[in-house]
Design an enzyme around this catalytic site. Structure first.
Site, PDB file in Angstrom:
ATOM      1  N   ARG A   1     -12.370   2.389  -7.803  1.00  0.00           N
ATOM      2  CA  ARG A   1     -11.473   3.450  -8.283  1.00  0.00           C
ATOM      3  C   ARG A   1     -11.830   3.849  -9.712  1.00  0.00           C
ATOM      4  NH1 ARG A   1      -5.593   2.420  -5.578  1.00  0.00           N
ATOM      5  NH2 ARG A   1      -6.396   1.897  -3.503  1.00  0.00           N
TER       6      ARG A   1
ATOM      7  N   ARG B   1       1.876  -4.663   6.354  1.00  0.00           N
ATOM      8  CA  ARG B   1       1.195  -3.654   5.543  1.00  0.00           C
ATOM      9  C   ARG B   1       2.078  -2.419   5.518  1.00  0.00           C
ATOM     10  NH1 ARG B   1      -4.898  -2.023   4.621  1.00  0.00           N
ATOM     11  NH2 ARG B   1      -4.564  -0.322   3.171  1.00  0.00           N
TER      12      ARG B   1
ATOM     13  N   ARG C   1      -1.111   9.124  -9.866  1.00  0.00           N
ATOM     14  CA  ARG C   1      -1.115   7.921  -9.029  1.00  0.00           C
ATOM     15  C   ARG C   1      -0.522   6.717  -9.768  1.00  0.00           C
ATOM     16  NH1 ARG C   1      -4.302   7.444  -4.680  1.00  0.00           N
ATOM     17  NH2 ARG C   1      -4.625   5.259  -5.176  1.00  0.00           N
TER      18      ARG C   1
ATOM     19  N   GLU D   1     -12.495  -4.569  -3.794  1.00  0.00           N
ATOM     20  CA  GLU D   1     -13.020  -3.218  -3.545  1.00  0.00           C
ATOM     21  C   GLU D   1     -12.330  -2.162  -4.418  1.00  0.00           C
ATOM     22  OE1 GLU D   1     -12.211  -5.375  -0.888  1.00  0.00           O
ATOM     23  OE2 GLU D   1     -14.336  -5.900  -0.838  1.00  0.00           O
ATOM     24  N   ASN D   2     -11.174  -2.524  -5.006  1.00  0.00           N
ATOM     25  CA  ASN D   2     -10.462  -1.541  -5.829  1.00  0.00           C
ATOM     26  C   ASN D   2     -11.194  -1.220  -7.133  1.00  0.00           C
ATOM     27  OD1 ASN D   2      -7.185  -2.732  -4.749  1.00  0.00           O
ATOM     28  ND2 ASN D   2      -8.313  -0.948  -4.037  1.00  0.00           N
ATOM     29  N   TRP D   3     -12.267  -1.976  -7.444  1.00  0.00           N
ATOM     30  CA  TRP D   3     -13.111  -1.628  -8.596  1.00  0.00           C
ATOM     31  C   TRP D   3     -13.786  -0.282  -8.379  1.00  0.00           C
ATOM     32  CZ3 TRP D   3     -12.915  -4.092 -13.099  1.00  0.00           C
ATOM     33  CH2 TRP D   3     -12.500  -5.414 -13.126  1.00  0.00           C
TER      34      TRP D   3
ATOM     35  N   GLU E   1       1.571 -12.913  12.589  1.00  0.00           N
ATOM     36  CA  GLU E   1       2.077 -11.722  13.270  1.00  0.00           C
ATOM     37  C   GLU E   1       1.860 -10.541  12.329  1.00  0.00           C
ATOM     38  OE1 GLU E   1       3.160 -11.579  16.341  1.00  0.00           O
ATOM     39  OE2 GLU E   1       2.860 -13.739  16.580  1.00  0.00           O
TER      40      GLU E   1
ATOM     41  N   ARG F   1      -4.854  -1.455   9.015  1.00  0.00           N
ATOM     42  CA  ARG F   1      -6.009  -2.307   8.739  1.00  0.00           C
ATOM     43  C   ARG F   1      -5.625  -3.387   7.741  1.00  0.00           C
ATOM     44  NH1 ARG F   1      -7.609   2.795   6.984  1.00  0.00           N
ATOM     45  NH2 ARG F   1      -7.260   3.123   4.768  1.00  0.00           N
TER      46      ARG F   1
ATOM     47  N   ASP G   1       0.827  -1.214   0.000  1.00  0.00           N
ATOM     48  CA  ASP G   1       0.000   0.000   0.000  1.00  0.00           C
ATOM     49  C   ASP G   1       0.861   1.265   0.000  1.00  0.00           C
ATOM     50  OD1 ASP G   1      -2.420   1.340  -0.018  1.00  0.00           O
ATOM     51  OD2 ASP G   1      -2.561   1.409   2.172  1.00  0.00           O
TER      52      ASP G   1
ATOM     53  N   SER H   1      -7.951  -4.634   5.359  1.00  0.00           N
ATOM     54  CA  SER H   1      -8.609  -4.375   4.072  1.00  0.00           C
ATOM     55  C   SER H   1      -8.996  -5.651   3.325  1.00  0.00           C
ATOM     56  CB  SER H   1      -7.749  -3.465   3.181  1.00  0.00           C
ATOM     57  OG  SER H   1      -7.506  -2.233   3.815  1.00  0.00           O
TER      58      SER H   1
END
Ligand code: IPE
Ligand code: IPE
Ligand code: MG
Length: 253
Positions: free
Chosen positions: A80, A196, A42, A76-78, A215, A202, A29, A204
């Site tokens: 965008r 992450r 981006r 969920e990136n759809w 961990e 989070r 990320d 995600s």
């Protein structure tokens, strides 16, 4: 990678470093923020993110990690903008096209997890080919989560289980092992360490079932800046953790 797994035995056998985590999962990320900080679009961050992935795959093999699973595009990136989604699909395609033969030669088994339905046919064909061509490899396991969401994966697994009941009849109580075998990650060990980047705390929708006892490590670096030193630092942090899996550690008060 200096032929992944060519020296699978970590040096701890001779009293040196403790073994690396067997399976590391990474939520890659921070590409957008990396680009924004430089006044770039981006998508420039996503392009640099692919280079970070190459560095990380190579470093992971060298450091004795056997399984690396990376989150590349979520269900969920759809949400965008379509132009950004297209670039992300194009980058996956270019990565597989450019790196497949080298990965294959280095003994890397490539898997793509996530929902295949909804992927453009050329990408579905390409990832299918990558999996087939590397199916015989076992030195290192690179798994790319693309069009992946853990809830979606668990639902698809539940549907597949229900289908198996209809076809084969009742096979007795459903065990965790049986259910795991219906997940996209069937055959992979659970992640030991989940990283992450970008400073967000989070998960995600990544590997919710599989990371039950991983961990978790949240790092402040943005993904395009990630490299070998960050992975080494993450492994060092992992070694500071005490994994108990719900039990009482012998000798603890
Ligand atoms: C990660 O970087 C790549 C994907 C999620 C596809 P982001 O694009 O989420 O970058 P930030 O979080 O907006 O900085
Ligand atoms: C998670 O990052 C998905 C990937 C890294 C592919 P996101 O940037 O999409 O996650 P949120 O929106 O910050 O939770
Ligand atoms: Mg993000």
């Amino acid at each position: 990678m200096s032929r992944a797994g060519a020296s699978p035995e970590p040096s701890h056998a001779s009293g040196g470093e403790p073994p690396a985590p067997q399976h590391v999962a990474i939520i890659m990320d921070g590409n957008g923020r990396w680009a924004k900080a430089r006044g770039l679009p981006r998508t420039a961050g996503h392009e640099r993110g692919v280079e970070a992935l190459r560095r990380t795959v190579e470093a992971a093999g060298d450091l004795g990690i056997k399984y690396l699973t990376v989150f590349s595009f979520s269900t969920e990136n759809w949400r965008r903008p379509a132009a950004e989604v297209n670039v992300l699909f194009g980058l996956l395609k270019a990565y597989v096209q450019r790196d497949l033969q080298r990965l294959k030669h280095e003994g890397v088994r490539v898997r793509i997890i996530g929902q295949r339905e909804g992927l453009p046919p050329d990408i579905a064909e390409l990832v299918g080919r990558a999996e087939r061509e590397t199916a015989g490899n076992s030195a290192f396991h690179l798994t790319i989560a693309f069009n992946y969401g853990s809830r979606n994966e668990i639902l698809r697994a539940a549907e597949a289980y229900a289908r198996s009941l209809r076809e084969a009849g009742d096979t007795g109580p459903l065990t965790e092992e049986m259910f795991s075998s219906f997940l996209d990650t069937s055959g992979l060990p659970d992640p030991d360490l989940m990283i992450r980047t970008s400073g967000e705390y989070r998960i995600s929708n990544f590997l919710l079932w599989q990371a039950a006892y991983a961990e978790l490590l949240f790092m402040d670096v943005l993904w395009p800046d990630f490299g070998r030193a960050h992975l080494e630092g993450a492994i060092a942090k992992y070694h500071e953790r005490e994994r108990r899996f719900g039990a009482v550690v012998p000798g603890a008060s």
